[in-house]
Design an enzyme around this catalytic site. Structure first.
Site, PDB file in Angstrom:
ATOM      1  N   GLU A   1      66.597  36.186 -10.220  1.00 51.31           N
ATOM      2  CA  GLU A   1      67.839  35.549 -11.392  1.00 51.31           C
ATOM      3  C   GLU A   1      67.571  36.217 -12.345  1.00 51.31           C
ATOM      4  O   GLU A   1      68.303  37.305 -12.820  1.00 51.31           O
ATOM      5  CB  GLU A   1      67.860  34.248 -11.521  1.00 51.31           C
ATOM      6  CG  GLU A   1      69.307  33.721 -12.198  1.00 51.31           C
ATOM      7  CD  GLU A   1      69.330  34.162 -13.931  1.00 51.31           C
ATOM      8  OE1 GLU A   1      70.202  34.027 -14.955  1.00 51.31           O
ATOM      9  OE2 GLU A   1      68.454  34.364 -14.749  1.00 51.31           O
ATOM     10  N   GLU A   2      66.272  36.769 -13.396  1.00 50.05           N
ATOM     11  CA  GLU A   2      66.013  37.483 -13.806  1.00 50.05           C
ATOM     12  C   GLU A   2      66.757  38.948 -14.552  1.00 50.05           C
ATOM     13  O   GLU A   2      66.682  40.156 -14.885  1.00 50.05           O
ATOM     14  CB  GLU A   2      65.032  36.921 -15.250  1.00 50.05           C
ATOM     15  CG  GLU A   2      64.876  35.917 -15.395  1.00 50.05           C
ATOM     16  CD  GLU A   2      65.732  34.971 -16.575  1.00 50.05           C
ATOM     17  OE1 GLU A   2      66.638  36.008 -17.308  1.00 50.05           O
ATOM     18  OE2 GLU A   2      66.235  33.816 -16.745  1.00 50.05           O
ATOM     19  N   ASP A  41      64.051  28.568 -19.968  1.00 47.76           N
ATOM     20  CA  ASP A  41      64.644  29.239 -19.306  1.00 47.76           C
ATOM     21  C   ASP A  41      64.246  29.711 -17.628  1.00 47.76           C
ATOM     22  O   ASP A  41      64.017  30.858 -18.078  1.00 47.76           O
ATOM     23  CB  ASP A  41      65.380  30.444 -19.860  1.00 47.76           C
ATOM     24  CG  ASP A  41      66.722  31.057 -18.967  1.00 47.76           C
ATOM     25  OD1 ASP A  41      66.898  30.791 -17.944  1.00 47.76           O
ATOM     26  OD2 ASP A  41      66.927  32.278 -19.136  1.00 47.76           O
ATOM     27  N   HIS A  56      67.051  28.566 -10.465  1.00 49.25           N
ATOM     28  CA  HIS A  56      66.451  29.272 -10.859  1.00 49.25           C
ATOM     29  C   HIS A  56      65.024  29.349 -11.307  1.00 49.25           C
ATOM     30  O   HIS A  56      64.670  28.704 -11.880  1.00 49.25           O
ATOM     31  CB  HIS A  56      66.785  31.288 -10.855  1.00 49.25           C
ATOM     32  CG  HIS A  56      66.998  31.135 -12.684  1.00 49.25           C
ATOM     33  ND1 HIS A  56      65.557  31.285 -12.701  1.00 49.25           N
ATOM     34  CD2 HIS A  56      67.801  31.112 -13.755  1.00 49.25           C
ATOM     35  CE1 HIS A  56      66.167  31.528 -15.084  1.00 49.25           C
ATOM     36  NE2 HIS A  56      66.838  31.069 -14.615  1.00 49.25           N
ATOM     37  N   HIS A  89      64.036  33.705 -24.129  1.00 50.40           N
ATOM     38  CA  HIS A  89      63.578  34.649 -23.377  1.00 50.40           C
ATOM     39  C   HIS A  89      62.671  35.023 -24.922  1.00 50.40           C
ATOM     40  O   HIS A  89      62.206  36.315 -25.331  1.00 50.40           O
ATOM     41  CB  HIS A  89      64.392  35.206 -23.478  1.00 50.40           C
ATOM     42  CG  HIS A  89      65.384  35.595 -22.169  1.00 50.40           C
ATOM     43  ND1 HIS A  89      66.282  36.352 -21.890  1.00 50.40           N
ATOM     44  CD2 HIS A  89      65.731  34.200 -21.629  1.00 50.40           C
ATOM     45  CE1 HIS A  89      66.485  36.259 -20.645  1.00 50.40           C
ATOM     46  NE2 HIS A  89      66.661  34.815 -20.745  1.00 50.40           N
TER      47      HIS A  89
END
Lengths: 341, 329
Positions: free
Chosen positions: A197-198, A168, A63, A307
């Site tokens: 995705e998140e 990420d 992603h 994150h």
């Protein structure tokens, strides 16, 4: 691969607004004259011939979106109200610089230690300061719904240790991009760059339903950590190789695939580590449920502090993840995909 | 019937690791001429070609369990739940891992009985160090409660009657028939306890007119559950509504009429807090008429759940009746 990671990391691509990242990928593909397709949802597909032709429809997926913030309103004195996009912890935000897609920069407010007890750091209380004098000015500079991300420079801060934002999943994106551009792959493979995705594993579900994959490799950047009492708590660590998921909140990886991982790693002497079971969820979950069940393996590059404003990554882990993926593919081809169909 | 249920209950099969259950089912059906396939997700699908309409019976074969996530320096294991597991009900029990290692499931505060979260749970497998413990049980290895299967007159007690009881009904039906006149699918689906995953996969590709899922449902006649009319000994349950699904009235009245005609004891199962595979199935492929037939159970998702053989027999009769007299389109 590191050059790709450097450039990808500094791009802005919060969920749903991944265009900058996609444009970069497209420009790289166009340089080499590689054909790509995009679906209406925003996922990007590249089909690449490998050494062998196979019957299975295989994909490698990463992603390209990242966590961020979205503007939801204004205060009367010109601050921006906002909500998180994806899993963001309000407590780590105060004092962070944010850059919006239109280039406007701002700071999430924070109180000095002298007055810190005055507010609780929650999304209800936090606002972004863009240096506007009034709510009218704020409105004219940043629209409602504008998305923003952290502002972090990509740098080598230790020997082959890199700092940057959104590893990420720019780490996974860089890996997949380098598989397309620089590597010879064992068999014909679809490469998919998925979006959103998140915010709920959305792009992957769409892509897998459209393309009817049989076998999927999901490449991720996952959390790693060095606990204060290492003997007491298990965490994946930097330098210990790719993190393999046995199970998470969205998926239980089929044992056949786990056996392939173990064999490939053992034969080629590549170290890897397990992800903590039932933590997090990935694109693997929705993908595995499409097309009569897709055998899905999730491999991740360990990164510290995902994150958040800045994460850390070891070059070695990135390369070992790519190496292990290729070896697993070879192993599967060598055994004629036994157990997979 | 008891033998089959006993053997099904004795095999290991938490969500994602249902291999042994599938082997057991295949072993039972050895010598039969049914077309048995396993899809890539792991669902076992048995097809019998015949007269339309096509009817599908499904039962999930997984059970709840736990999985090892870490060990501490003194050699105690930490774990996470697979599905909805109430840690205070497990404390003091033995658990058995996939590899056969047995341990004691305990909370740090177990004498006070206020173990509420898996953070406080440790599993003692008698190891002295982290290395030794993780050599015996690897990270990600699943386990289930180590318990016995008991039959006492009409009562059956076991840890995993959810849903081996449902599975046993379908297996019995397959064993007692060489073939069926009707077009039938029997699906033994996986990973229900983790969010109805197997059901979602099979319902997207099996072309069927109706689906009847067989599952257990917790009764409202004990001290442990909110009171409702659904009770042990009341016969087969016809699910009317639960926490996430409203069942089609047409199928409810079809089943009730059928039961009345054949003298099968049924009861309405409404207001359950649970959810069944029907939730995944009824929205697949543009909507499939789906209903859940439930077996009344007490203390489901605990180390010892209890059902009545007589209820199981009513469920069996009801399913047999559906095959003989299917709903019309």
């Amino acid at each position: 691969m590191i050059e790709y990671l450097k450039e990808l990391s500094e791009l802005k691509g919060p969920s749903g607004r991944e265009d900058e990242v996609k444009d970069y990928i497209k420009s790289k593909l166009e340089e080499k004259g590689i054909f790509y397709e995009e679906d209406f949802f925003g996922n990007l597909y590249v089909f690449k011939r490998g050494k062998a032709e196979i019957k299975l429809n295989v994909c490698v997926m990463a992603h390209i979106d990242e966590v961020g913030v979205i503007v939801t309103g204004y205060t009367s004195d010109g601050y921006l109200k906002f909500r998180p996009i994806g899993g963001l912890d309000a407590e780590i935000l105060p004092g962070n610089e944010i850059i919006f897609l239109n280039g406007t920069k701002g700071i999430v407010i924070s109180l000095p230690p002298h007055r810190k007890k005055q507010i609780e750091y929650s999304f209800k209380n936090l606002v972004i300061d863009i240096g506007a004098y009034s709510s009218e000015e704020a409105k004219s500079r940043v629209d409602i719904g504008e998305e923003g991300v952290f502002m972090t420079k990509f740098e080598e801060i230790g020997k082959e240790v890199y700092k940057g934002k959104s590893f990420d999943n720019r780490a996974g994106t860089a890996l997949v991009l380098s598989l397309i551009l620089d590597e010879e792959i064992p068999f014909d493979t679809n490469f998919v760059f998925t979006v959103q995705e998140e915010t709920g594993l959305l792009g992957a579900r769409v892509s897998s339903s459209r393309r009817n994959f049989d076998l999927a490799f999901i490449i991720e950047g996952t959390f790693a950590f060095e606990p204060y009492h290492p003997e007491e708590e298990y965490y994946p660590k930097l330098g210990y190789g790719p993190v393999i998921t046995k199970m998470d909140k969205s998926l239980i990886v089929n044992e056949v695939l786990i056996n392939y991982v173990e064999r490939a790693a053992f034969k080629n002497n590549i170290k890897f580590q397990w992800k903590i079971p039932f933590t997090g969820s990935t694109d693997g979950g929705p993908v595995s449920l499409t097309n009569r069940g897709v055998k899905t393996l999730v491999m991740a590059i360990p990164c510290r502090y995902i994150h958040s404003k800045a994460s850390l990554i070891f070059k070695e882990d990135l390369y070992n993840t790519k190496k292990l993926l290729l070896k697993i593919m070879e192993e599967m081809y060598g055994e004629d995909f036994k157990g997979i169909m | 019937m008891e033998r089959i249920l006993r053997e099904l209950c004795e095999v290991f099969g938490p969500s994602g690791f249902e291999g042994e259950v599938k082997e057991k089912i295949k072993e039972f059906l050895k010598g039969k001429k049914f077309d048995i396939k396993e899809d890539r997700f792991g669902n076992l699908v048995i097809y019998n070609k015949g007269k339309k309409p096509t009817i599908t019976f499904s039962a999930h074969i997984d059970e709840i369990g736990i999985v090892c996530v870490d060990a501490d320096k003194r050699g105690f294991l930490k774990c996470s739940p697979v599905g909805t597991v109430y840690p205070h009900l497990y404390t003091g029990h033995m658990v058995i891992f996939k590899s056969g290692v047995v341990g004691v499931f305990n909370g740090k505060n177990w004498k006070k009985q206020d173990v509420n979260s898996f953070e406080e749970i440790i599993i003692d497998i008698g190891c002295e160090s982290k290395e030794e413990a993780l050599k015996a049980v690897s990270i990600g290895e699943p386990a289930v409660i180590y318990s016995s299967f008991v039959i006492q007159d009409n009562k059956i007690i076991a840890r995993n009657l959810d849903n081996r009881a449902g599975v046993s009904v379908l297996v019995n039906l397959l064993l007692e028939n060489e073939s069926f006149e009707r077009d039938l699918y029997f699906v033994f689906n996986v990973q229900e306890e983790l969010g109805l995953r197997g059901a979602r996969v099979f319902s997207e590709y099996i072309e069927t007119d109706f689906v009847f899922t067989v599952d257990v449902s917790t009764t409202g006649d004990t001290y442990t559950e909110p009171e409702r009319s659904f009770k042990l000994g009341g016969g087969a349950g016809i699910r009317v509504m639960d926490s996430r699904t409203v069942f089609p009235l047409k199928l409810i009245s079809y089943l009730e009429n059928l039961a009345k005609k054949r003298g099968i004891k049924v009861q309405r199962d409404a207001g359950s807090y649970g959810v069944t595979d029907a939730f995944s199935i009824q929205t697949a492929r543009g909507g499939i008429p789906t209903i859940t037939i439930t077996i009344p159970v007490r203390y489901s998702h605990s180390p010892s759940s209890l059902i009545l053989r007589s209820d199981l027999e009513e469920v069996y009769k009801l399913i047999n009746a559906i095959i003989e007299e299917p709903p019309s389109n």
